[in-house]
Design a protein around this motif. Structure first.
Motif, PDB file in Angstrom:
ATOM      1  N   UNK A  45       0.834  -1.210   0.000  1.00 10.15           N
ATOM      2  CA  UNK A  45       0.000   0.000   0.000  1.00 10.15           C
ATOM      3  C   UNK A  45       0.867   1.258   0.000  1.00 10.15           C
ATOM      4  N   UNK A  46       1.872   1.295   0.829  1.00 15.32           N
ATOM      5  CA  UNK A  46       2.741   2.478   0.898  1.00 15.32           C
ATOM      6  C   UNK A  46       3.411   2.727  -0.451  1.00 15.32           C
ATOM      7  N   UNK A  47       3.863   1.667  -1.102  1.00 15.93           N
ATOM      8  CA  UNK A  47       4.490   1.821  -2.420  1.00 15.93           C
ATOM      9  C   UNK A  47       3.482   2.350  -3.438  1.00 15.93           C
ATOM     10  N   UNK A  48       2.274   1.789  -3.436  1.00 15.56           N
ATOM     11  CA  UNK A  48       1.246   2.251  -4.361  1.00 15.56           C
ATOM     12  C   UNK A  48       0.876   3.707  -4.136  1.00 15.56           C
ATOM     13  N   UNK A  49       0.739   4.103  -2.869  1.00 13.92           N
ATOM     14  CA  UNK A  49       0.416   5.499  -2.541  1.00 13.92           C
ATOM     15  C   UNK A  49       1.549   6.420  -2.986  1.00 13.92           C
ATOM     16  N   UNK A  50       2.784   6.030  -2.696  1.00 16.35           N
ATOM     17  CA  UNK A  50       3.928   6.855  -3.115  1.00 16.35           C
ATOM     18  C   UNK A  50       3.987   7.000  -4.633  1.00 16.35           C
ATOM     19  N   UNK A  51       3.735   5.913  -5.342  1.00 17.50           N
ATOM     20  CA  UNK A  51       3.751   5.966  -6.810  1.00 17.50           C
ATOM     21  C   UNK A  51       2.629   6.860  -7.335  1.00 17.50           C
ATOM     22  N   UNK A  52       1.484   6.855  -6.665  1.00 22.84           N
ATOM     23  CA  UNK A  52       0.373   7.727  -7.076  1.00 22.84           C
ATOM     24  C   UNK A  52       0.764   9.196  -6.912  1.00 22.84           C
ATOM     25  N   UNK A  53       1.365   9.540  -5.772  1.00 23.04           N
ATOM     26  CA  UNK A  53       1.803  10.924  -5.549  1.00 23.04           C
ATOM     27  C   UNK A  53       2.868  11.324  -6.563  1.00 23.04           C
ATOM     28  N   UNK A  54       3.834  10.424  -6.816  1.00 25.43           N
ATOM     29  CA  UNK A  54       4.885  10.716  -7.793  1.00 25.43           C
ATOM     30  C   UNK A  54       4.306  10.908  -9.197  1.00 25.43           C
ATOM     31  N   UNK A 148       3.952  -7.939  -6.848  1.00 30.83           N
ATOM     32  CA  UNK A 148       2.958  -6.858  -6.910  1.00 30.83           C
ATOM     33  C   UNK A 148       3.647  -5.501  -6.869  1.00 30.83           C
ATOM     34  N   UNK A 149       4.623  -5.336  -6.004  1.00 28.86           N
ATOM     35  CA  UNK A 149       5.347  -4.060  -5.931  1.00 28.86           C
ATOM     36  C   UNK A 149       6.079  -3.796  -7.247  1.00 28.86           C
ATOM     37  N   UNK A 150       6.659  -4.833  -7.844  1.00 30.69           N
ATOM     38  CA  UNK A 150       7.323  -4.695  -9.140  1.00 30.69           C
ATOM     39  C   UNK A 150       6.332  -4.256 -10.217  1.00 30.69           C
ATOM     40  N   UNK A 151       5.149  -4.830 -10.208  1.00 29.14           N
ATOM     41  CA  UNK A 151       4.132  -4.450 -11.197  1.00 29.14           C
ATOM     42  C   UNK A 151       3.698  -2.998 -11.015  1.00 29.14           C
ATOM     43  N   UNK A 152       3.580  -2.569  -9.760  1.00 26.55           N
ATOM     44  CA  UNK A 152       3.228  -1.167  -9.488  1.00 26.55           C
ATOM     45  C   UNK A 152       4.304  -0.254 -10.058  1.00 26.55           C
ATOM     46  N   UNK A 153       5.554  -0.598  -9.809  1.00 24.47           N
ATOM     47  CA  UNK A 153       6.678   0.205 -10.306  1.00 24.47           C
ATOM     48  C   UNK A 153       6.677   0.252 -11.827  1.00 24.47           C
ATOM     49  N   UNK A 154       6.393  -0.886 -12.461  1.00 27.90           N
ATOM     50  CA  UNK A 154       6.410  -0.951 -13.928  1.00 27.90           C
ATOM     51  C   UNK A 154       5.313  -0.116 -14.575  1.00 27.90           C
ATOM     52  N   UNK A 155       4.231   0.200 -13.830  1.00 28.24           N
ATOM     53  CA  UNK A 155       3.209   1.097 -14.379  1.00 28.24           C
ATOM     54  C   UNK A 155       3.847   2.419 -14.784  1.00 28.24           C
TER      55      UNK A 155
END
Length: 159
Positions: A45-54, A148-155
């Motif tokens: 969740x923290x990674x997804x939220x950070x990626x959304x803000x970025x 899952x974190x890798x997939x979030x990053x790859x978005x």
């Protein structure tokens, strides 16, 4: 400032739940509810939220609304309909992951609507493999959380 809380709920109307959330949050706060059964960890969740803000900072956001962007990123999806199918609210009994950002402690208000239970945040790996369509080949190299974190990053990378 991110809080991640677990709840059990019976949702009669998604619209009513969203109205209740909007009534307790201030304008500068985000209260996002996700299907906890699709959450692998707090780091997910923290990674997804950070990626959304970025994504918003870079102008690479896929959604116009930051809350929707959080759902997209945490689900590792580009399509809003797919993201909400994975992490969105559904009517009936469900486990919730509440994300509170820049928020005062709303745990009391949320506990008056739902039943607090952080155990709903414990992952069911078999279910997650099915939800995220993780292959055996991927699992040979990484954990479910890493995938899952890798997939979030790859978005972001694939943007």
């Amino acid at each position: 400032n991110i809080q991640i809380l677990g709840f059990r709920a019976t949702i009669d109307s998604v619209g009513d739940v969203l109205d209740k959330l909007n009534s307790i949050r201030r304008d500068d706060e985000i209260i996002q509810l996700l299907d906890a059964d699709s959450v692998v960890s707090r780091d997910h969740i923290i990674h997804g939220v950070n990626q959304a803000f970025l994504a918003f900072e870079r102008g690479e956001n896929l959604a116009k609304d930051l809350s929707v962007e959080i759902v997209l990123r945490c689900s590792a999806q580009r399509q809003i309909s797919k993201a909400f199918k994975i992490l969105g609210l559904k009517e009936g009994d469900m486990n919730l992951c509440a994300i509170l950002i820049n928020s005062k402690d709303h745990s009391q208000e949320l506990s008056s609507i739902f039943t607090r239970d952080d155990d709903v945040l414990l992952p069911d790996y078999e279910k997650l493999v099915e939800i995220y369509k993780i292959s055996d080949v991927e699992l040979q190299n990484m954990s479910v959380e890493e995938i899952i974190i890798d997939r979030i990053t790859k978005l972001t990378v694939d943007y």
